[in-house]
Design an enzyme around this catalytic site. Structure first.
Site, PDB file in Angstrom:
ATOM      1  CG  ASP A  29      -2.065   0.978   1.087  1.00 15.42           C
ATOM      2  OD1 ASP A  29      -3.223   0.528   0.998  1.00 15.42           O
ATOM      3  OD2 ASP A  29      -1.807   2.194   1.067  1.00 15.42           O
ATOM      4  CB  ILE A  30       0.790   4.258  -2.148  1.00 12.72           C
ATOM      5  CG1 ILE A  30       1.863   5.163  -2.704  1.00 12.72           C
ATOM      6  CG2 ILE A  30      -0.490   5.036  -1.834  1.00 12.72           C
ATOM      7  CD1 ILE A  30       1.543   5.733  -4.085  1.00 12.72           C
ATOM      8  CG  ASN A  87     -12.075  -0.620   3.930  1.00  3.83           C
ATOM      9  OD1 ASN A  87     -12.423  -1.069   5.023  1.00  3.83           O
ATOM     10  ND2 ASN A  87     -10.924   0.004   3.753  1.00  3.83           N
ATOM     11  N   GLY A  93     -15.643   2.905   3.922  1.00  2.00           N
ATOM     12  CA  GLY A  93     -14.349   3.573   3.765  1.00  2.00           C
ATOM     13  C   GLY A  93     -13.603   3.163   2.518  1.00  2.00           C
ATOM     14  CD  GLN A  94     -14.654  -0.380  -2.443  1.00  2.00           C
ATOM     15  OE1 GLN A  94     -15.821  -0.619  -2.123  1.00  2.00           O
ATOM     16  NE2 GLN A  94     -14.029  -1.021  -3.419  1.00  2.00           N
ATOM     17  CG  HIS A 100      -8.662  -2.930  -2.313  1.00  2.00           C
ATOM     18  ND1 HIS A 100      -9.561  -2.216  -3.057  1.00  2.00           N
ATOM     19  CD2 HIS A 100      -8.536  -2.267  -1.139  1.00  2.00           C
ATOM     20  CE1 HIS A 100      -9.966  -1.152  -2.363  1.00  2.00           C
ATOM     21  NE2 HIS A 100      -9.363  -1.170  -1.181  1.00  2.00           N
ATOM     22  CG  LEU A 101      -7.767  -9.588   1.704  1.00  2.00           C
ATOM     23  CD1 LEU A 101      -8.975  -9.349   2.613  1.00  2.00           C
ATOM     24  CD2 LEU A 101      -7.607 -11.090   1.424  1.00  2.00           C
ATOM     25  CG  HIS A 102      -6.966  -2.957   3.113  1.00  2.00           C
ATOM     26  ND1 HIS A 102      -6.198  -1.836   2.927  1.00  2.00           N
ATOM     27  CD2 HIS A 102      -8.174  -2.682   2.557  1.00  2.00           C
ATOM     28  CE1 HIS A 102      -6.911  -0.906   2.299  1.00  2.00           C
ATOM     29  NE2 HIS A 102      -8.118  -1.391   2.069  1.00  2.00           N
TER      30      HIS A 102
HETATM   31  P1  5GP Z   1      -9.718   1.470   0.306  1.00  2.00           P
HETATM   32  O1  5GP Z   1      -9.839   2.730   1.107  1.00  2.00           O
HETATM   33  O2  5GP Z   1     -10.381   1.629  -1.054  1.00  2.00           O
HETATM   34  O3  5GP Z   1     -10.162   0.235   1.027  1.00  2.00           O
HETATM   35  O4  5GP Z   1      -8.182   1.257   0.090  1.00  2.00           O
HETATM   36  C1  5GP Z   1      -7.483   1.760  -0.997  1.00  2.00           C
HETATM   37  C2  5GP Z   1      -6.022   1.663  -0.642  1.00  2.00           C
HETATM   38  O5  5GP Z   1      -5.271   1.832  -1.820  1.00  2.00           O
HETATM   39  C3  5GP Z   1      -5.561   2.741   0.338  1.00  2.00           C
HETATM   40  O6  5GP Z   1      -5.029   2.116   1.492  1.00  2.00           O
HETATM   41  C4  5GP Z   1      -4.531   3.532  -0.449  1.00  2.00           C
HETATM   42  O7  5GP Z   1      -3.446   3.952   0.334  1.00  2.00           O
HETATM   43  C5  5GP Z   1      -4.122   2.555  -1.528  1.00  2.00           C
HETATM   44  N1  5GP Z   1      -3.720   3.166  -2.786  1.00  2.00           N
HETATM   45  C6  5GP Z   1      -4.391   4.122  -3.475  1.00  2.00           C
HETATM   46  N2  5GP Z   1      -3.755   4.434  -4.611  1.00  2.00           N
HETATM   47  C7  5GP Z   1      -2.632   3.657  -4.639  1.00  2.00           C
HETATM   48  C8  5GP Z   1      -1.559   3.532  -5.589  1.00  2.00           C
HETATM   49  O8  5GP Z   1      -1.502   4.164  -6.621  1.00  2.00           O
HETATM   50  N3  5GP Z   1      -0.591   2.627  -5.281  1.00  2.00           N
HETATM   51  C9  5GP Z   1      -0.636   1.871  -4.148  1.00  2.00           C
HETATM   52  N4  5GP Z   1       0.376   1.012  -3.948  1.00  2.00           N
HETATM   53  N5  5GP Z   1      -1.620   1.965  -3.240  1.00  2.00           N
HETATM   54  C10 5GP Z   1      -2.615   2.850  -3.484  1.00  2.00           C
END
Ligand code: 5GP
Length: 114
Positions: A29-30, A87, A93-94, A100-102
């Site tokens: 994750d970034i 999420n 909080g998506q 995607h699975l964190h």
């Molecule tokens: P969500 O909030 O949709 O469950 O999670 C999205 C996740 O994607 C966030 O934790 C965010 O930091 C990560 N993310 C968003 N854009 C990028 C990207 O361009 N590269 C990477 N590696 N992670 C990303």
């Protein structure tokens, strides 16, 4: 509609990829929320867990879990434990509408989540 994760799958934008099969990709994750924060995604474009076809995608979902366990072992957090999160939608909080699975670990998680 495609998201930034599709560009990562297609290698159009860089990511720290740590696992890849023909159906699944995992990358760091970034904006990590824990010492280990990996996103495990299907290459198939599914917007969220709400759109998972529980018949057609059963094997794929199994692969996401298998990948999470494998990565947790490789990154040394399998025995201490970790958290897996999907999420879904606004209140969930998506932010990115590609399933995607964190995988979060490397520290003690708190409950309830924010
Ligand atoms: P969500 O909030 O949709 O469950 O999670 C999205 C996740 O994607 C966030 O934790 C965010 O930091 C990560 N993310 C968003 N854009 C990028 C990207 O361009 N590269 C990477 N590696 N992670 C990303």
């Amino acid at each position: 509609m495609s998201t930034i994760f599709k560009k990562i799958i297609d290698k159009e934008i860089p990511a720290q990829i740590i696992y890849e099969t023909d159906k699944v990709l995992a990358f760091k994750d970034i904006n990590p929320q824990a010492p280990v924060h990996v996103l495990i995604i299907p290459k198939k474009e599914i917007p969220s867990v709400r759109e998972v076809d529980t018949s057609e995608d059963a094997g794929l979902m199994n692969e996401l879990i298998a990948a999470a366990n494998k990565i947790a072992k490789e990154l040394g957090i399998f025995d201490s434990g970790f958290r897996l999160v999907f999420n879904a939608g606004k209140d969930g909080g998506q932010d990115v509408y590609h399933l995607h699975l964190h995988l979060l670990g490397g520290r003690k998680m708190t409950w309830p989540p924010g």
